[in-house]
Each structure stands twice: as structure tokens, then as C-alpha cells.
Design a protein around this motif. Structure first.
Motif, PDB file in Angstrom:
ATOM      1  N   GLU A   1     -11.184 -16.216 -61.995  1.00  0.00           N
ATOM      2  CA  GLU A   1     -10.485 -17.664 -61.704  1.00  0.00           C
ATOM      3  C   GLU A   1     -11.291 -18.264 -60.317  1.00  0.00           C
ATOM      4  OE1 GLU A   1      -7.060 -16.898 -60.346  1.00  0.00           O
ATOM      5  OE2 GLU A   1      -6.442 -14.105 -60.877  1.00  0.00           O
ATOM      6  N   HIS A   2     -10.894 -19.481 -61.103  1.00  0.00           N
ATOM      7  CA  HIS A   2     -12.118 -20.925 -60.724  1.00  0.00           C
ATOM      8  C   HIS A   2     -10.619 -20.890 -59.665  1.00  0.00           C
ATOM      9  CE1 HIS A   2     -14.195 -21.521 -63.212  1.00  0.00           C
ATOM     10  NE2 HIS A   2     -13.682 -21.308 -64.233  1.00  0.00           N
ATOM     11  N   HIS A   3     -11.328 -21.033 -58.187  1.00  0.00           N
ATOM     12  CA  HIS A   3     -10.836 -21.421 -57.273  1.00  0.00           C
ATOM     13  C   HIS A   3     -10.964 -23.188 -56.041  1.00  0.00           C
ATOM     14  CE1 HIS A   3      -8.831 -17.467 -56.505  1.00  0.00           C
ATOM     15  NE2 HIS A   3      -9.351 -16.736 -57.043  1.00  0.00           N
ATOM     16  N   ASP A   4     -11.365 -24.038 -57.038  1.00  0.00           N
ATOM     17  CA  ASP A   4     -12.166 -25.386 -56.381  1.00  0.00           C
ATOM     18  C   ASP A   4     -10.767 -25.483 -55.848  1.00  0.00           C
ATOM     19  OD1 ASP A   4     -11.178 -27.059 -58.462  1.00  0.00           O
ATOM     20  OD2 ASP A   4     -12.203 -25.427 -59.530  1.00  0.00           O
TER      21      ASP A   4
ATOM     22  N   SER B   1      -8.446 -27.155 -58.465  1.00  0.00           N
ATOM     23  CA  SER B   1      -7.478 -25.828 -59.194  1.00  0.00           C
ATOM     24  C   SER B   1      -6.117 -25.659 -58.952  1.00  0.00           C
ATOM     25  CB  SER B   1      -8.590 -25.164 -59.797  1.00  0.00           C
ATOM     26  OG  SER B   1      -9.708 -25.641 -60.445  1.00  0.00           O
ATOM     27  N   GLU B   2      -6.404 -25.220 -57.478  1.00  0.00           N
ATOM     28  CA  GLU B   2      -5.615 -24.528 -56.698  1.00  0.00           C
ATOM     29  C   GLU B   2      -4.400 -25.561 -56.334  1.00  0.00           C
ATOM     30  OE1 GLU B   2      -5.855 -21.841 -55.102  1.00  0.00           O
ATOM     31  OE2 GLU B   2      -7.348 -21.439 -56.846  1.00  0.00           O
TER      32      GLU B   2
ATOM     33  N   TYR C   1     -14.796 -24.123 -48.072  1.00  0.00           N
ATOM     34  CA  TYR C   1     -14.482 -23.797 -48.030  1.00  0.00           C
ATOM     35  C   TYR C   1     -15.227 -23.658 -50.125  1.00  0.00           C
ATOM     36  CZ  TYR C   1     -10.887 -22.416 -51.776  1.00  0.00           C
ATOM     37  OH  TYR C   1      -9.893 -21.907 -52.860  1.00  0.00           O
TER      38      TYR C   1
ATOM     39  N   ASP D   1     -16.498 -20.181 -51.900  1.00  0.00           N
ATOM     40  CA  ASP D   1     -16.095 -19.953 -53.405  1.00  0.00           C
ATOM     41  C   ASP D   1     -17.174 -20.196 -54.282  1.00  0.00           C
ATOM     42  OD1 ASP D   1     -14.058 -19.621 -55.213  1.00  0.00           O
ATOM     43  OD2 ASP D   1     -14.745 -21.561 -55.958  1.00  0.00           O
TER      44      ASP D   1
ATOM     45  N   ARG E   1     -17.629 -16.168 -55.940  1.00  0.00           N
ATOM     46  CA  ARG E   1     -18.196 -15.870 -57.638  1.00  0.00           C
ATOM     47  C   ARG E   1     -19.260 -15.487 -57.994  1.00  0.00           C
ATOM     48  NH1 ARG E   1     -16.496 -22.371 -59.675  1.00  0.00           N
ATOM     49  NH2 ARG E   1     -17.578 -21.342 -60.834  1.00  0.00           N
TER      50      ARG E   1
ATOM     51  N   LYS F   1     -13.965 -13.679 -49.037  1.00  0.00           N
ATOM     52  CA  LYS F   1     -12.416 -13.795 -49.608  1.00  0.00           C
ATOM     53  C   LYS F   1     -11.683 -14.464 -48.329  1.00  0.00           C
ATOM     54  CE  LYS F   1     -12.608 -11.132 -53.977  1.00  0.00           C
ATOM     55  NZ  LYS F   1     -12.051 -10.340 -54.566  1.00  0.00           N
TER      56      LYS F   1
ATOM     57  N   ARG G   1     -12.325 -17.544 -47.105  1.00  0.00           N
ATOM     58  CA  ARG G   1     -11.864 -18.823 -48.334  1.00  0.00           C
ATOM     59  C   ARG G   1     -10.304 -18.896 -47.770  1.00  0.00           C
ATOM     60  NH1 ARG G   1     -12.940 -16.895 -54.466  1.00  0.00           N
ATOM     61  NH2 ARG G   1     -11.621 -15.244 -53.917  1.00  0.00           N
TER      62      ARG G   1
ATOM     63  N   LYS H   1      -8.446 -22.380 -47.346  1.00  0.00           N
ATOM     64  CA  LYS H   1      -7.496 -23.036 -48.126  1.00  0.00           C
ATOM     65  C   LYS H   1      -6.066 -23.149 -47.225  1.00  0.00           C
ATOM     66  CE  LYS H   1      -5.567 -20.729 -51.184  1.00  0.00           C
ATOM     67  NZ  LYS H   1      -5.659 -19.981 -52.491  1.00  0.00           N
TER      68      LYS H   1
END
Length: 79
Positions: A4-7, A10-11, A36, A40, A44, A62, A65, A69
């Protein structure tokens, strides 16, 4: 396995304007934003098996992060 992309964009896709604005105006937000995305990227790399790490290290990253977030989201909501 899909990574999954967590930028932040995207969030929080509906907060793109606030993210850009705070990055420009708030040095603390910009520093947390950069941290952050660095965390991330590390997560990844581990998940994609580019970099080896223990389960404890991955879980710690995690958690970091997630905390970042949460802090960034709070700043976005109050902006």
C-alpha cells in the motif's frame, strides 16, 4: 502481496491544498512531513524485500509512521 502507498496525499486525498499550504508556511509541519515520508520509504523497502530488517524494527517503523500521521492529521484539521 500488494504494497500500500501511505504518502500523505494518498492518505488524505481531500486535503491536498492544506498539505501544500502547511508545507510552505509551517516549518514544524514540513519537518514532520519529511520525517513521515522518510519512515514510509524505509517501511516500503523492508516490505518489498529490498532491505532486510527484524520484525521488531519493521513494527517500530510502522508505529512511528502512525504517530507521525496522527500528528500531521491533527495539524491539518486545525489549519
Amino acid at each position: 502481496m500488494t504494497i500500500e502507498h501511505h504518502d500523505l496525499h494518498s492518505e488524505f486525498p481531500d486535503m491536498g491544498d492544506q498539505i501544500r499550504s502547511l508545507k510552505m508556511k509551517d516549518r514544524h509541519f514540513a519537518r514532520l512531513f519529511d520525517e513521515y515520508h522518510e519512515v514510509d520509504r524505509e517501511v516500503r523497502k523492508i516490505e518489498e524485500a529490498v532491505e532486510a530488517a527484524s520484525d521488531e524494527r519493521l513494527e517500530g517503523l510502522k508505529m512511528r509512521r502512525l504517530h507521525l500521521k496522527d500528528d500531521l492529521y491533527a495539524m491539518l484539521k486545525s489549519a
